[in-house]
Write a protein that holds these residues in place. Structure first.
Motif, PDB file in Angstrom:
ATOM      1  N   VAL A 174       0.918  -1.193  -0.040  1.00 21.71           N
ATOM      2  CA  VAL A 174      -0.013  -0.080   0.081  1.00 21.71           C
ATOM      3  C   VAL A 174       0.815   1.230   0.137  1.00 21.71           C
ATOM      4  CG1 VAL A 174      -1.596  -1.093   1.337  1.00 21.71           C
ATOM      5  CG2 VAL A 174      -0.230   0.184   2.495  1.00 21.71           C
ATOM      6  N   GLY A 175       0.306   2.328  -0.384  1.00 18.16           N
ATOM      7  CA  GLY A 175       1.329   3.345  -0.445  1.00 18.16           C
ATOM      8  C   GLY A 175       0.487   4.703  -0.054  1.00 18.16           C
ATOM      9  N   THR A 176       1.013   5.675   0.670  1.00 12.95           N
ATOM     10  CA  THR A 176       0.461   6.833   1.033  1.00 12.95           C
ATOM     11  C   THR A 176       1.511   8.150   0.776  1.00 12.95           C
ATOM     12  OG1 THR A 176       1.262   6.973   3.232  1.00 12.95           O
ATOM     13  CG2 THR A 176      -0.947   5.980   2.896  1.00 12.95           C
ATOM     14  N   MET A 177       0.884   9.324   0.414  1.00 10.93           N
ATOM     15  CA  MET A 177       1.610  10.395   0.057  1.00 10.93           C
ATOM     16  C   MET A 177       1.336  11.749   1.264  1.00 10.93           C
ATOM     17  SD  MET A 177       1.511  10.544  -3.945  1.00 10.93           S
ATOM     18  CE  MET A 177       3.357  11.533  -4.160  1.00 10.93           C
ATOM     19  N   SER A 178       2.310  12.394   1.441  1.00 13.04           N
ATOM     20  CA  SER A 178       1.962  13.454   2.388  1.00 13.04           C
ATOM     21  C   SER A 178       1.633  14.821   1.809  1.00 13.04           C
ATOM     22  CB  SER A 178       3.177  13.660   3.345  1.00 13.04           C
ATOM     23  OG  SER A 178       3.029  14.716   4.325  1.00 13.04           O
ATOM     24  N   PHE A 179       0.486  15.266   2.112  1.00 13.62           N
ATOM     25  CA  PHE A 179      -0.134  16.567   1.283  1.00 13.62           C
ATOM     26  C   PHE A 179       0.126  17.795   2.483  1.00 13.62           C
ATOM     27  CE2 PHE A 179      -1.752  12.862  -0.935  1.00 13.62           C
ATOM     28  CZ  PHE A 179      -1.928  13.396  -2.306  1.00 13.62           C
ATOM     29  N   ASP A 180       1.460  18.156   2.182  1.00 13.55           N
ATOM     30  CA  ASP A 180       1.901  19.056   3.425  1.00 13.55           C
ATOM     31  C   ASP A 180       1.946  20.473   2.921  1.00 13.55           C
ATOM     32  OD1 ASP A 180       4.008  18.560   2.030  1.00 13.55           O
ATOM     33  OD2 ASP A 180       5.058  17.801   3.747  1.00 13.55           O
ATOM     34  N   THR A 181       1.620  20.626   1.674  1.00 12.57           N
ATOM     35  CA  THR A 181       2.021  22.110   1.164  1.00 12.57           C
ATOM     36  C   THR A 181       0.566  22.572   0.431  1.00 12.57           C
ATOM     37  OG1 THR A 181       4.043  21.313   0.510  1.00 12.57           O
ATOM     38  CG2 THR A 181       3.475  23.437  -0.462  1.00 12.57           C
ATOM     39  N   ALA A 182      -0.258  23.313   1.363  1.00 12.09           N
ATOM     40  CA  ALA A 182      -1.542  23.752   0.772  1.00 12.09           C
ATOM     41  C   ALA A 182      -2.365  22.928   0.236  1.00 12.09           C
ATOM     42  CB  ALA A 182      -1.281  25.117   0.567  1.00 12.09           C
ATOM     43  N   GLY A 183      -2.455  21.634   0.475  1.00 14.24           N
ATOM     44  CA  GLY A 183      -3.292  20.617  -0.201  1.00 14.24           C
ATOM     45  C   GLY A 183      -2.397  19.951  -1.275  1.00 14.24           C
TER      46      GLY A 183
END
Length: 338
Positions: A174-183
């Protein structure tokens, strides 16, 4: 290779993942700048206690202590030749905990970013990234991980390199990303673009989603963005326990167990099937999340106003899809172990 997660996804309406790794290890004595992965050898009893605390709190799935266990990251500690070994140790400890739990518990082999920027912007080639991820995947596989768990990725190129490496290792993932820059992710990817990428991957993940980022509110807005695309792939939500604050020389997250219980139910209502916590999430948060999920039924998708009312304001006015949304920031990815 087992299919324990595939089976659980088919049988369950929701799956409770674990919480933070770094926050808990810092409480056990890990010092800033130390490599947590070395503790798999130096303090295996503490890593076992970390895993056990998640299982005891009700987690159906926990991540191994191997987030920074790739050669590129371990080079910072002159341990780059130990990537396979340290990852194997992390999974072996986890396998013992899961097999002794008396119920089905998934051991997810954590794989974090390399910390390098990929070509053409940076210096890391696709082939080198695949090799780095493949080495770690083989170590986690040898240690008995049920599934590989790619997390905190910001560049689509790195996500795709990991997918190729996991295919070489013949491991489900499985794989997640980090949305840490204003979406958006640090490298500018939106939630809609991630769904499009995932749906086109040859070695597709069992589930995809978002982790870490900023606050829980922002993460749920991203989850809504995933759901809006209509993908049939299960969604993961692994948000931080509130907002980090610097208090008395230490970083503390202000999310209460009650808030994280509300977050868990909202994450389910937004469309997430695997729900956990990231930075700052402790066993008491996980217990509250489990109780909240068990004590309520799924309802309709919440509005943005309802998310803000329950969890607090968003850190940005938009979700990253606007014409004036931020562009990629080219920096060396910081190590996330909180």
């Amino acid at each position: 290779m087992t299919n324990a997660l595939t089976k659980m996804l088919a049988e369950r309406d929701w799956i409770l993942a674990d919480g933070a790794t770094g926050t808990n290890l810092f409480n056990m004595g890990l010092m800033s700048g130390d490599a947590p992965e070395l503790w798999n050898e130096q303090y295996p009893e503490k890593i076992k206690a970390l895993y056990q605390s998640a299982v005891d709190a009700g987690s159906d799935l926990f991540l191994t202590n191997s987030f920074g266990g790739n050669a590129s990251r371990l080079k910072l500690h002159n341990a780059q030749k130990r990537a396979h070994e340290l990852s194997r140790m992390a999974a072996e400890i986890g396998r013992d905990v899961a097999d002794s739990s008396g119920r089905t518990v998934i051991v997810a082999g954590s794989v974090g970013p390399t910390g390098d920027i990929m070509q053409p912007v940076g210096t890391l080639s696709h082939s080198d990234a695949v090799e780095i991820f493949h080495e770690q995947a083989e170590g986690l596989k040898a240690g008995g991980a049920d599934v590989l768990w790619l997390e905190t990725i910001s560049a689509p190129e790195e996500y795709l390199a990991a997918a190729e490496a996991f295919k070489l290792a013949d491991m489900l993932w499985v794989g997640t990303m980090s949305f840490d820059t204003a979406g958006r992710t640090m490298m500018g990817m939106t939630s809609a673009a991630m769904v499009e990428m995932v749906d086109k991957i040859d070695n597709s993940p069992l589930a995809f989603g978002a982790n870490c980022g900023t606050g829980a509110s922002d993460l749920l807005r991203t989850i809504l963005g995933f759901s809006a695309q209509g993908s049939s792939t299960p969604i993961i939500a692994k948000g931080n326990a509130g907002i980090p604050k610097y208090v008395d020389g230490h970083i503390h997250y202000d999310g209460t167990p009650e808030l994280m219980g509300q977050y868990a139910c909202l994450a389910r209502d937004c469309g997430a099937k695997i729900i956990g916590g990231c930075c700052g999430t402790m066993p008491e948060h996980l217990r509250a999340m489990r109780a909240a999920l068990e004590g309520s039924s799924k309802s309709g998708s919440p509005s943005l106003e309802a998310i803000v009312a329950a969890l607090g304001p968003f850190s940005s006015t938009g979700d990253g899809t606007e014409d004036n949304a931020p562009t990629a920031r080219v920096t060396r990815r910081r190590r996330r172990i909180a």
